[in-house]
Design a protein around this motif. Structure first.
Motif, PDB file in Angstrom:
ATOM      1  N   ALA A 153       4.396  -0.912   9.840  1.00 52.22           N
ATOM      2  CA  ALA A 153       4.254   0.537   9.638  1.00 52.22           C
ATOM      3  C   ALA A 153       3.536   0.897   8.345  1.00 52.22           C
ATOM      4  O   ALA A 153       2.740   1.842   8.318  1.00 52.22           O
ATOM      5  CB  ALA A 153       5.629   1.200   9.672  1.00 52.22           C
ATOM      6  N   SER A 154       3.781   0.165   7.273  1.00 53.70           N
ATOM      7  CA  SER A 154       3.169   0.521   5.984  1.00 53.70           C
ATOM      8  C   SER A 154       1.647   0.404   6.049  1.00 53.70           C
ATOM      9  O   SER A 154       0.928   1.277   5.557  1.00 53.70           O
ATOM     10  CB  SER A 154       3.719  -0.365   4.867  1.00 53.70           C
ATOM     11  OG  SER A 154       3.442  -1.740   5.133  1.00 53.70           O
ATOM     12  N   ILE A 155       1.152  -0.681   6.671  1.00 49.79           N
ATOM     13  CA  ILE A 155      -0.302  -0.851   6.786  1.00 49.79           C
ATOM     14  C   ILE A 155      -0.877   0.165   7.764  1.00 49.79           C
ATOM     15  O   ILE A 155      -1.947   0.754   7.516  1.00 49.79           O
ATOM     16  CB  ILE A 155      -0.643  -2.282   7.226  1.00 49.79           C
ATOM     17  CG1 ILE A 155      -0.484  -3.239   6.043  1.00 49.79           C
ATOM     18  CG2 ILE A 155      -2.079  -2.366   7.763  1.00 49.79           C
ATOM     19  CD1 ILE A 155      -0.922  -4.657   6.306  1.00 49.79           C
ATOM     20  N   ARG A 159      -3.712   2.693   6.863  1.00 48.34           N
ATOM     21  CA  ARG A 159      -4.970   2.648   7.609  1.00 48.34           C
ATOM     22  C   ARG A 159      -5.302   4.016   8.207  1.00 48.34           C
ATOM     23  O   ARG A 159      -6.463   4.439   8.209  1.00 48.34           O
ATOM     24  CB  ARG A 159      -4.888   1.594   8.708  1.00 48.34           C
ATOM     25  CG  ARG A 159      -6.159   1.476   9.538  1.00 48.34           C
ATOM     26  CD  ARG A 159      -6.187   0.204  10.334  1.00 48.34           C
ATOM     27  NE  ARG A 159      -7.293   0.186  11.286  1.00 48.34           N
ATOM     28  CZ  ARG A 159      -7.714  -0.888  11.927  1.00 48.34           C
ATOM     29  NH1 ARG A 159      -7.125  -2.051  11.728  1.00 48.34           N
ATOM     30  NH2 ARG A 159      -8.721  -0.831  12.771  1.00 48.34           N
ATOM     31  N   GLY A 160      -4.278   4.718   8.693  1.00 47.59           N
ATOM     32  CA  GLY A 160      -4.503   6.060   9.224  1.00 47.59           C
ATOM     33  C   GLY A 160      -5.033   7.003   8.157  1.00 47.59           C
ATOM     34  O   GLY A 160      -5.937   7.810   8.417  1.00 47.59           O
ATOM     35  N   GLN A 161      -4.472   6.911   6.939  1.00 44.41           N
ATOM     36  CA  GLN A 161      -4.941   7.758   5.839  1.00 44.41           C
ATOM     37  C   GLN A 161      -6.374   7.415   5.460  1.00 44.41           C
ATOM     38  O   GLN A 161      -7.187   8.302   5.168  1.00 44.41           O
ATOM     39  CB  GLN A 161      -4.002   7.589   4.638  1.00 44.41           C
ATOM     40  CG  GLN A 161      -2.612   8.151   4.869  1.00 44.41           C
ATOM     41  CD  GLN A 161      -1.626   7.767   3.785  1.00 44.41           C
ATOM     42  OE1 GLN A 161      -1.840   6.804   3.047  1.00 44.41           O
ATOM     43  NE2 GLN A 161      -0.530   8.506   3.675  1.00 44.41           N
ATOM     44  N   TYR A 162      -6.684   6.111   5.471  1.00 43.60           N
ATOM     45  CA  TYR A 162      -8.054   5.687   5.160  1.00 43.60           C
ATOM     46  C   TYR A 162      -9.024   6.218   6.221  1.00 43.60           C
ATOM     47  O   TYR A 162     -10.093   6.751   5.887  1.00 43.60           O
ATOM     48  CB  TYR A 162      -8.137   4.160   5.103  1.00 43.60           C
ATOM     49  CG  TYR A 162      -9.562   3.648   5.012  1.00 43.60           C
ATOM     50  CD1 TYR A 162     -10.211   3.545   3.796  1.00 43.60           C
ATOM     51  CD2 TYR A 162     -10.272   3.312   6.175  1.00 43.60           C
ATOM     52  CE1 TYR A 162     -11.524   3.103   3.722  1.00 43.60           C
ATOM     53  CE2 TYR A 162     -11.582   2.868   6.111  1.00 43.60           C
ATOM     54  CZ  TYR A 162     -12.207   2.763   4.882  1.00 43.60           C
ATOM     55  OH  TYR A 162     -13.510   2.342   4.827  1.00 43.60           O
ATOM     56  N   GLU A 359     -12.739   5.160  -1.337  1.00 46.56           N
ATOM     57  CA  GLU A 359     -12.520   3.938  -2.129  1.00 46.56           C
ATOM     58  C   GLU A 359     -11.063   3.848  -2.581  1.00 46.56           C
ATOM     59  O   GLU A 359     -10.469   2.762  -2.564  1.00 46.56           O
ATOM     60  CB  GLU A 359     -13.459   3.901  -3.341  1.00 46.56           C
ATOM     61  CG  GLU A 359     -13.320   2.642  -4.166  1.00 46.56           C
ATOM     62  CD  GLU A 359     -14.631   2.203  -4.791  1.00 46.56           C
ATOM     63  OE1 GLU A 359     -14.668   1.085  -5.317  1.00 46.56           O
ATOM     64  OE2 GLU A 359     -15.610   2.971  -4.756  1.00 46.56           O
ATOM     65  N   ALA A 360     -10.484   4.976  -2.959  1.00 49.50           N
ATOM     66  CA  ALA A 360      -9.078   4.969  -3.398  1.00 49.50           C
ATOM     67  C   ALA A 360      -8.157   4.551  -2.264  1.00 49.50           C
ATOM     68  O   ALA A 360      -7.279   3.693  -2.436  1.00 49.50           O
ATOM     69  CB  ALA A 360      -8.687   6.353  -3.918  1.00 49.50           C
ATOM     70  N   LYS A 364      -5.929   0.910  -1.696  1.00 45.43           N
ATOM     71  CA  LYS A 364      -4.508   0.883  -1.341  1.00 45.43           C
ATOM     72  C   LYS A 364      -4.287   0.012  -0.106  1.00 45.43           C
ATOM     73  O   LYS A 364      -3.351  -0.793  -0.061  1.00 45.43           O
ATOM     74  CB  LYS A 364      -4.009   2.304  -1.045  1.00 45.43           C
ATOM     75  CG  LYS A 364      -3.931   3.216  -2.258  1.00 45.43           C
ATOM     76  CD  LYS A 364      -3.439   4.595  -1.825  1.00 45.43           C
ATOM     77  CE  LYS A 364      -3.497   5.598  -2.973  1.00 45.43           C
ATOM     78  NZ  LYS A 364      -3.088   6.958  -2.522  1.00 45.43           N
ATOM     79  N   LEU A 365      -5.165   0.181   0.888  1.00 45.00           N
ATOM     80  CA  LEU A 365      -5.053  -0.597   2.119  1.00 45.00           C
ATOM     81  C   LEU A 365      -5.273  -2.078   1.844  1.00 45.00           C
ATOM     82  O   LEU A 365      -4.567  -2.935   2.396  1.00 45.00           O
ATOM     83  CB  LEU A 365      -6.075  -0.073   3.142  1.00 45.00           C
ATOM     84  CG  LEU A 365      -6.086  -0.718   4.533  1.00 45.00           C
ATOM     85  CD1 LEU A 365      -4.714  -0.628   5.199  1.00 45.00           C
ATOM     86  CD2 LEU A 365      -7.142  -0.048   5.415  1.00 45.00           C
TER      87      LEU A 365
END
Length: 563
Positions: A153-155, A159-162, A359-360, A364-365
């Protein structure tokens, strides 16, 4: 989970109906009995390529049908609904027919679908691995997805935010490229859309106009019929000896009756109310008759306007609202092209801000993926050790470069491995032999099945070329996968067969002049006999039988500890 499978007129199978349970189902039998044919049928059922050669000789078509139980929230459900397939979140039925001419018909829950849709749904219901089929592991492009699935779930959240900020970034890039094209092309584009906008604006379209014009045209085109119908209604109601006249007489009679007996008062009131309603109706019909006017010039005007609207609909949209929306969009584009430099400068500033955000989020990802990669390496090493590959080194190679953005992140991920101490790590596809790849794949499946939940995994002789303690380890590993997933396994190894929850024996029979395949579920005693045959070959001795029982007893203990 695959619950039921029906196969008709497929290769040497005439008719076959099988039920499957959770856990590990092993299929055994002599070479050529038809074990792999069942796997071929499952591959076709889930979207594999087919041809008329699969149809049993003398038959018109082959039919394969399977029912899969699914859990609530299964990934197949939204896909089915996207394609208009009814699904009740309990079961999905796939059906595939292949004619002798090679024509294929695919259905999901009774709805006819394309082969690509069947393949998309099938890939989420069944995972088939043959002796030489390890596509996910051998395809470096899939490694990033496998790692993300493992990370959980964390990734997936990161990934969804990216992907959200990357979508904005990619859009701005495409807009800048579009506005930076060569002047001649943009001049042609500007001329075209300016002409289109002028044509739309000149028409002065109004939302809802077409419907009103159609209604007015309908009335004018049927003027005589409408006038006659209203006249007939008016004449029937009004005048001497007509409906209102007779109703008035009935009111007088009821009024006299009510004066004698008050019980008839309600009848009089009802008749009186009807009289007043009909009086209003007569007045309304009379008014309509006075206002009705046949105007052939107006009819021509309406028809001309409808023709103009129809011409614009063919060019710019299916409705007036769509035409107006298109006009608004090209007006905005004209403004962008006319003031191109201003827009490009604005977009460049927005792109710089979006690049910072991408990039930010990408960094994180990447951090989360690096953490997940370390955990995956440890997990794979544990599984490989149990498969007697303790000298093997498995590595998740992550490469990323600032400013290199892709849809799935900044990372280039590929699985590396070395099976011999002292040798450098190399891409998985260049290192592993067939037997090694089977064990690596089993190690991966053992891990990923825990994260993916219940599904159907098929192993078609992935244990070929191994024996002894490695064979035993493979049997245990396949059973561990079956704890979390339904597993169907074709095997020639007694160590694997002994781990089965369900054992199916496949044999080829000669019925008259035709050969056919049958599948028989084995009892515990029959299972011991079959494992004995697998150990010794044709001849069965008391020692072989004892060895088979001992192997079953050992497997039962191992299965108990695995759970």
């Amino acid at each position: 989970m695959l619950q039921e499978l029906s196969i008709r007129h497929f290769a040497i199978i005439d008719s076959l109906a099988l039920s499957f349970e959770r856990g590990l189902t092993v299929l055994t039998g002599e070479t050529g009995a038809g074990k792999s044919i069942i796997i071929d049928a499952l591959q076709l059922l889930t979207g594999g390529r087919g041809s008329g050669e699969f149809v049993r000789h003398g038959e018109k078509k082959a039919e394969i049908e399977g029912m899969f139980a699914i859990h609530k929230g299964h990934p197949c459900v939204p896909i089915c609904r996207e394609f208009g397939i009814d699904v009740d979140e309990e079961a999905i039925i796939l059906r595939r027919e292949i004619s002798a001419a090679g024509k294929s018909v695919c259905r999901i829950n009774g709805k006819m679908v394309t082969l690509s849709i069947l393949r998309e749904i099938g890939a989420r219901l069944m995972d088939i691995h043959g002796q030489h089929e390890h596509q996910e592991l051998m395809n470096a492009a899939s490694h990033i997805r496998l790692l993300d699935d493992f990370g959980g779930a964390s990734i997936l959240k990161a990934r969804g935010q990216y992907e959200e900020v990357y979508g904005r970034y990619a859009y701005l890039q495409s807009e800048i490229r579009r506005l930076s094209e060569n002047d001649q092309h943009l001049a042609h584009r500007l001329d075209l859309i300016q002409f289109q906008l002028n044509e739309i604006e000149k028409a002065a379209l109004v939302s809802g106009e077409e419907e009103k014009l159609e209604a007015e045209r309908q009335q004018l085109a049927n003027f005589e019929k409408l006038y006659g119908a209203l006249s007939e209604a008016y004449n029937a109601l009004s005048g001497d000896g007509k409906a209102l006249d007779w109703l008035g007489l009935s009111i007088n009679g009821l009024e006299s009756a009510a004066e004698i007996n008050e019980e008839y008062k309600s009848l009089h009131e009802s008749a009186a109310n009807s009289f007043y309603v009909l009086e209003d109706t007569v007045r309304d019909v009379s008014s309509l008759l006075d206002t009705l006017e046949f105007n052939p010039e107006r009819l021509n005007e309406i028809q001309s306007r409808l023709n103009e609207i129809s011409q614009l609909k063919r060019k710019y949209g299916a409705t007036i609202d769509e035409i107006l929306q298109y006009g608004a969009s090209i007006a905005e584009e004209i403004d962008q092209l006319t003031h191109r430099d201003t827009h490009v400068n604005r977009l460049q500033k927005e792109l710089e801000e979006a690049e910072f955000d991408v990039e930010a989020e990408g960094k994180k990802l990447s951090v989360l993926r690096s953490e997940a990669a370390a955990q995956l390496e440890k997990a794979i090493h544990r599984e490989l050790k149990e498969l007697y590959m303790e000298k093997t080194v498995f590595n998740v190679n992550i490469q990323n470069e600032s400013g290199q953005f892709k849809k799935d992140g900044m990372d280039q991920i590929e699985f590396y491995m070395t099976t011999n101490p002292g040798e450098p790590l190399k891409p998985l596809v260049k290192i592993a032999s067939g037997g090694e790849m089977s064990r690596v794949m089993l190690a991966m499946k053992t891990i990923f099945s825990r994260h993916q939940g219940v599904t159907s995994i098929i192993f078609d002789e992935v244990d070929t070329g191994v024996s002894g303690r490695v064979a035993q380890a493979i049997g245990e590993k396949i059973y561990k996968i079956a704890v979390h997933s339904q597993v169907l396994c074709i095997s020639h190894l007694p160590q694997v067969a002994a781990m089965a929850d369900t054992h199916l024996y496949i044999q080829k029979n000669l019925e008259g002049a035709r050969t056919s395949t049958t599948v028989t579920p084995l009892s515990e005693e029959e299972k011991a006999a079959e494992i004995g045959r697998m150990i010794s070959g044709v001849e069965m001795t008391d020692l072989t039988k004892e060895h088979a029982r001992e192997l079953l007893s050992l497997s039962a203990k191992l299965k108990h500890s695995a759970v």
